[in-house]
Design an enzyme around this catalytic site. Structure first.
Site, PDB file in Angstrom:
ATOM      1  N   LYS A 154       0.860  -1.189   0.000  1.00  0.00           N
ATOM      2  CA  LYS A 154       0.000   0.000   0.000  1.00  0.00           C
ATOM      3  C   LYS A 154       0.882   1.219   0.000  1.00  0.00           C
ATOM      4  CE  LYS A 154      -4.031   2.011   0.638  1.00  0.00           C
ATOM      5  NZ  LYS A 154      -3.820   2.575  -0.717  1.00  0.00           N
TER       6      LYS A 154
ATOM      7  N   GLN B  80       7.316   3.765   3.805  1.00  0.00           N
ATOM      8  CA  GLN B  80       5.904   3.376   3.871  1.00  0.00           C
ATOM      9  C   GLN B  80       5.709   2.096   4.695  1.00  0.00           C
ATOM     10  OE1 GLN B  80       3.835   5.443   1.529  1.00  0.00           O
ATOM     11  NE2 GLN B  80       2.239   4.845   2.958  1.00  0.00           N
TER      12      GLN B  80
ATOM     13  N   LYS C   3       5.584   3.289   8.320  1.00  0.00           N
ATOM     14  CA  LYS C   3       4.417   4.160   8.505  1.00  0.00           C
ATOM     15  C   LYS C   3       3.145   3.329   8.572  1.00  0.00           C
ATOM     16  CE  LYS C   3       4.378   7.623   5.803  1.00  0.00           C
ATOM     17  NZ  LYS C   3       4.220   8.609   4.743  1.00  0.00           N
TER      18      LYS C   3
ATOM     19  N   LYS D 166       5.261   1.792  -3.171  1.00  0.00           N
ATOM     20  CA  LYS D 166       5.176   3.150  -3.722  1.00  0.00           C
ATOM     21  C   LYS D 166       5.377   3.039  -5.223  1.00  0.00           C
ATOM     22  CE  LYS D 166       4.673   7.509  -2.527  1.00  0.00           C
ATOM     23  NZ  LYS D 166       3.877   8.092  -1.434  1.00  0.00           N
TER      24      LYS D 166
ATOM     25  N   GLY E 147      -3.103   8.152  -4.109  1.00  0.00           N
ATOM     26  CA  GLY E 147      -2.544   9.387  -4.647  1.00  0.00           C
ATOM     27  C   GLY E 147      -1.232   9.769  -3.970  1.00  0.00           C
ATOM     28  N   ASP E 148      -0.564  10.734  -4.532  1.00  0.00           N
ATOM     29  CA  ASP E 148       0.627  11.362  -3.943  1.00  0.00           C
ATOM     30  C   ASP E 148       0.842  12.636  -4.757  1.00  0.00           C
ATOM     31  OD1 ASP E 148       2.920  11.011  -1.961  1.00  0.00           O
ATOM     32  OD2 ASP E 148       4.073  11.301  -3.777  1.00  0.00           O
TER      33      ASP E 148
ATOM     34  N   THR F 176      -4.557  13.406   5.491  1.00  0.00           N
ATOM     35  CA  THR F 176      -3.133  13.558   5.827  1.00  0.00           C
ATOM     36  C   THR F 176      -2.926  14.858   6.606  1.00  0.00           C
ATOM     37  OG1 THR F 176      -2.589  12.318   3.850  1.00  0.00           O
ATOM     38  CG2 THR F 176      -0.781  13.468   4.925  1.00  0.00           C
TER      39      THR F 176
ATOM     40  N   ASN G 245      -2.586  18.951  -1.529  1.00  0.00           N
ATOM     41  CA  ASN G 245      -3.559  18.255  -0.687  1.00  0.00           C
ATOM     42  C   ASN G 245      -3.192  18.302   0.797  1.00  0.00           C
ATOM     43  OD1 ASN G 245      -4.034  15.273   0.607  1.00  0.00           O
ATOM     44  ND2 ASN G 245      -5.837  16.052  -0.435  1.00  0.00           N
TER      45      ASN G 245
ATOM     46  N   SER H  32      -6.861   5.597   4.000  1.00  0.00           N
ATOM     47  CA  SER H  32      -6.931   4.730   2.821  1.00  0.00           C
ATOM     48  C   SER H  32      -7.274   3.299   3.247  1.00  0.00           C
ATOM     49  CB  SER H  32      -5.590   4.707   2.094  1.00  0.00           C
ATOM     50  OG  SER H  32      -5.476   5.798   1.219  1.00  0.00           O
TER      51      SER H  32
HETATM   52  P1  NDP Z   1       0.312  17.739  -4.113  1.00  0.00           P
HETATM   53  O1  NDP Z   1       0.754  17.421  -5.484  1.00  0.00           O
HETATM   54  O2  NDP Z   1      -1.154  17.891  -3.846  1.00  0.00           O
HETATM   55  O3  NDP Z   1       1.031  19.056  -3.591  1.00  0.00           O
HETATM   56  C1  NDP Z   1       2.415  19.169  -3.531  1.00  0.00           C
HETATM   57  C2  NDP Z   1       2.770  20.593  -3.155  1.00  0.00           C
HETATM   58  O4  NDP Z   1       4.172  20.675  -2.949  1.00  0.00           O
HETATM   59  C3  NDP Z   1       2.421  21.581  -4.239  1.00  0.00           C
HETATM   60  O5  NDP Z   1       2.147  22.825  -3.662  1.00  0.00           O
HETATM   61  C4  NDP Z   1       3.712  21.618  -5.047  1.00  0.00           C
HETATM   62  O6  NDP Z   1       3.882  22.815  -5.775  1.00  0.00           O
HETATM   63  C5  NDP Z   1       4.755  21.512  -3.955  1.00  0.00           C
HETATM   64  N1  NDP Z   1       5.974  20.869  -4.473  1.00  0.00           N
HETATM   65  C6  NDP Z   1       6.075  19.699  -5.155  1.00  0.00           C
HETATM   66  N2  NDP Z   1       7.344  19.447  -5.500  1.00  0.00           N
HETATM   67  C7  NDP Z   1       8.054  20.479  -5.031  1.00  0.00           C
HETATM   68  C8  NDP Z   1       9.426  20.822  -5.073  1.00  0.00           C
HETATM   69  N3  NDP Z   1      10.329  20.017  -5.679  1.00  0.00           N
HETATM   70  N4  NDP Z   1       9.811  21.963  -4.452  1.00  0.00           N
HETATM   71  C9  NDP Z   1       8.906  22.756  -3.831  1.00  0.00           C
HETATM   72  N5  NDP Z   1       7.581  22.481  -3.771  1.00  0.00           N
HETATM   73  C10 NDP Z   1       7.180  21.377  -4.365  1.00  0.00           C
HETATM   74  O7  NDP Z   1       0.944  16.601  -3.174  1.00  0.00           O
HETATM   75  P2  NDP Z   1       0.550  16.183  -1.706  1.00  0.00           P
HETATM   76  O8  NDP Z   1       0.067  17.366  -0.936  1.00  0.00           O
HETATM   77  O9  NDP Z   1      -0.311  14.989  -1.799  1.00  0.00           O
HETATM   78  O10 NDP Z   1       1.956  15.689  -1.142  1.00  0.00           O
HETATM   79  C11 NDP Z   1       2.868  16.546  -0.469  1.00  0.00           C
HETATM   80  C12 NDP Z   1       3.840  15.712   0.334  1.00  0.00           C
HETATM   81  O11 NDP Z   1       3.112  14.940   1.297  1.00  0.00           O
HETATM   82  C13 NDP Z   1       4.661  14.694  -0.446  1.00  0.00           C
HETATM   83  O12 NDP Z   1       5.924  14.547   0.174  1.00  0.00           O
HETATM   84  C14 NDP Z   1       3.872  13.412  -0.278  1.00  0.00           C
HETATM   85  O13 NDP Z   1       4.666  12.267  -0.461  1.00  0.00           O
HETATM   86  C15 NDP Z   1       3.439  13.570   1.164  1.00  0.00           C
HETATM   87  N6  NDP Z   1       2.297  12.757   1.558  1.00  0.00           N
HETATM   88  C16 NDP Z   1       1.093  12.872   0.909  1.00  0.00           C
HETATM   89  C17 NDP Z   1       0.017  12.124   1.337  1.00  0.00           C
HETATM   90  C18 NDP Z   1      -1.332  12.298   0.760  1.00  0.00           C
HETATM   91  O14 NDP Z   1      -2.277  11.703   1.307  1.00  0.00           O
HETATM   92  N7  NDP Z   1      -1.528  13.079  -0.265  1.00  0.00           N
HETATM   93  C19 NDP Z   1       0.158  11.115   2.412  1.00  0.00           C
HETATM   94  C20 NDP Z   1       1.451  11.140   3.075  1.00  0.00           C
HETATM   95  C21 NDP Z   1       2.468  11.908   2.619  1.00  0.00           C
HETATM   96  P3  NDP Z   1       3.444  22.900  -7.336  1.00  0.00           P
HETATM   97  O15 NDP Z   1       1.964  23.143  -7.314  1.00  0.00           O
HETATM   98  O16 NDP Z   1       4.228  24.045  -7.837  1.00  0.00           O
HETATM   99  O17 NDP Z   1       3.826  21.594  -7.949  1.00  0.00           O
END
Ligand code: NDP
Length: 445
Positions: free
Chosen positions: A89, A110, A113, A125, A164-165, A208, A239, A376
C-alpha cells in the site's frame, strides 16, 4: 552503527546512485541498532538484510499521445517493498523528478508508517516521471490509461492497492480506476482516494493534513503547548498543506504562509483558504495569484525563504529535503518550538540533528503524516464491506489512530532509551511488528 553497518554497506553497493534511498535506510538502521542488540535471532534470520531489499520492482514503458498527435514515452515504476503484514500500500507520484531512488525511499518509509497505523497494510510506492502540470485533461487521461494498462497486471484489492501522492489527485485516480475496471471487469477497491460516489471514503481528502494536526496536537500537549494562539508556517499548497492549514485554523492557530514549487506567500492576517482552494484546486494556477486578491499579502519567488518567517510551529508539507541545516537553524533562532512533517522526509539529516539537539517537538513524517494511508486503509475496509461510514465516524477513527501512533512512538522511544526522540520511537515501533511477521513467515529456501 555496529551490527547493522554491513547492511548499510550492502544497500549502498547494491543501489548505486540512489542517495534518497540510502538516506532513508540509514536513518532507520541507526534507530534499529538497539533492536538488533536485543534480538540476535532476527539478525541470524537476516531480517535486517531482507527488509532493505524490495520484494519486487516493476519498471515499465508508458507511451501516450498528446493533443497534437505527438507520441511521448514516460517511465512507470511500482516498488512492492514489503507485504509481511498486508497487501502493498502506498501512493503513486507523478512528477518529473521521479526515479527509482525516490520511489524506493518512499516505499521503504511506507513499510514502517503503515505498520504504525496498526492496520493490516504492507509497504509500496510507485509513479512516473510524467508531469501533469500544463497538460490538458485529455492528455492526463491518456497518460493515466496507458500507465494503468500495464500496472493493472501487478495490482489488486488483496495484492497491492495504490493511492494518490504528488501530482496524483482525484482526477488522476478517476482515470486510472476507470481503466482498471474496463480491463479487469471488476469493481473492487484496487485504488484508494476514489470519488465519493464510486467507492471513496469521506475524510480521505482531508486525512493527511488533519492527521498531521491530530498527531502534533498530542505531541504539543505532552509538552504543555497547543495550536491555540500559535503562528504556523505550512509549506506546499497541495492536498496535505491545504487541509493541514484548515485544521490548524480550526484548532485556534493562524497559518501565515504557504508555498508552491515557485515561491511562497505571506499573509500576516492569516491565509484565506477559500482563495487558496480556488486557485490551486479549481483553477490549477500558481500560488502567486493569491496576492492579486489579498493585497496585504506578499509573494516571494523561491521556496526556501519560507523558513525565515517567524513562527511557533512549522509544518513542511511540500516535498523531500525542503528544510536543510541552515533553514532548521533559522527556524530555531526565530523561536519555532515544533516541527511536524506533512511531506515525506522534508528535513535533511542535518536539519533533523538541529531539531533534536534543540529539543524541538519534532514529529517525523513516518508517524506524523500516516493519517492519509490510515484513512486509505479505512477506505479499503468500507469497500470490502460495501458500506460507507459517516464523516464523523471516519474522522473519529483517524483521530484515535493518530493519537495511538504518537503514544506508541513515544513509549517505544522511552523503552529503548531515546526519551522524547520520536524519530527513533517511530522507527522502532513500526519495525517491531513487521519484523515479527517476517520472522514468523520463515525464509523462502
Ligand atoms: P500535491 O501534489 O497535492 O502538492 C504538492 C505541493 O508541494 C504543491 O504545492 C507543489 O507545488 C509543492 N511541491 C512539489 N514538488 C516540489 C518541489 N520540488 N519543491 C517545492 N515544492 C514542491 O501533493 P501532496 O500534498 O499529496 O503531497 C505533499 C507531500 O506529502 C509529499 O511529500 C507526499 O509524499 C506527502 N504525503 C502525501 C500524502 C497524501 O495523502 N496526499 C500522504 C502522506 C504523505 P506545485 O503546485 O508548484 O507543484
Amino acid at each position: 552503527m555496529k551490527i547493522l553497518q554491513n547492511v548499510m554497506e550492502q544497500v549502498i553497493s547494491r543501489n548505486p546512485g540512489e542517495p534518497e534511498f540510502h538516506q532513508a535506510v540509514r536513518e532507520v538502521l541507526e534507530s534499529l541498532e538497539v533492536v538488533a542488540e536485543k534480538h540476535p535471532e532476527w539478525v541470524a534470520a537476516g531480517i535486517f538484510d531482507r527488509i532493505v531489499e524490495p520484494e519486487r520492482q516493476i519498471i515499465f514503458r508508458v507511451p501516450w499521445v498528446d493533443d497534437k498527435g505527438k507520441v511521448h514515452v514516460n517511465r512507470g515504476i511500482r516498488i512492492q517493498f514489503n507485504s509481511a503484514i498486508g497487501p502493498y500500500k502506498g501512493g503513486l507520484r507523478l512528477h518529473p523528478s521521479v526515479n527509482t531512488s525516490i520511489l524506493k525511499f518512499l516505499g521503504f518509509e511506507q513499510i514502517f508508517k503503515n505498520s504504525l497505523t496498526s492496520l493490516p497494510i504492507g509497504g509500496g510506492k510507485g509513479g512516473s516521471d510524467f508531469d501533469p502540470k500544463g497538460k490538458s485533461d485529455n492528455e492526463v487521461m491518456r497518460f493515466c490509461q496507458s500507465f494503468m494498462t500495464e500496472l493493472s497486471k501487478h495490482i489488486g484489492a488483496d495484492t497491492d492497492v495504490p493511492a494518490g501522492d504528488i501530482g496524483t489527485g482525484a482526477r488522476e485516480i478517476g482515470y486510472m480506476y476507470g481503466q482498471y475496471k474496463r480491463l479487469r471487469n471488476e469493481y473492487t477497491g484496487v485504488l484508494t482516494g476514489k470519488g465519493l460516489t464510486w467507492g471513496g471514503s469521506l475524510v480521505r481528502t482531508e486525512a493527511t493534513g488533519y492527521g498531521l494536526c491530530y498527531f502534533m496536537d498530542e505531541a504539543l500537549k505532552a509538552r504543555g503547548k497547543s495550536f491555540k494562539g500559535s503562528t504556523v508556517v505550512v509549506s506546499g499548497s497541495g492536498n496535505v498543506a491545504i487541509y493541514a492549514a484548515q485544521k490548524v485554523h480550526e484548532l485556534g492557530g493562524k497559518v501565515v504562509a504557504l508555498s508552491d514549487s515557485n515561491g511562497y506567500i505571506y499573509d500576516p492576517d492569516g491565509i484565506k483558504l477559500d482563495t487558496v482552494k480556488q486557485i490551486k484546486e479549481v483553477e490549477r494556477k500558481r500560488i502567486s495569484e493569491y496576492v492579486n486578491i489579498h493585497t496585504n499579502a506578499t509573494y516571494t519567488e523561491g521556496c526556501s525563504g519560507i523558513w525565515s518567517i517567524k513562527c511557533d510551529i512549522a509544518l513542511p508539507s511540500a516535498t523531500q529535503n525542503e528544510i536543510d541545516e541552515a533553514s532548521a537553524k533559522l527556524l530555531v533562532a526565530n523561536g519555532c518550538y515544533a516541527v511536524g512533517e506533512g511531506a515525506n522526509m522534508p528535513s535533511t539529516p542535518e536539519a533533523v540533528e538541529v531539531f533534536l539537539k534543540n529539543k524541538i517537538i519534532y514529529g517525523p513524517a513516518k508517524a506524523a503524516n500516516a493519517g492519509g494511508v490510515a484513512t486509505s486503509a479505512l477506505e479499503m475496509c468500507q469497500n470490502s464491506m460495501r458500506y460507507s461510514w459517516s464523516f464523523e465516524e471516519v474522522d473519529a477513527k483517524l483521530k484515535e489512530i493518530m493519537v495511538n501512533i504518537y503514544r506508541n512512538a513515544s513509549s517505544a522511544a522511552k523503552e529503548y532509551g531515546f526519551e522524547d526522540n520520536l524519530v527513533a520511537g517511530a522507527n522502532i515501533a513500526g519495525f517491531l511488528k513487521v519484523a515479527n511477521a517476517m520472522y514468523s513467515h520463515g525464509i523462502a529456501y
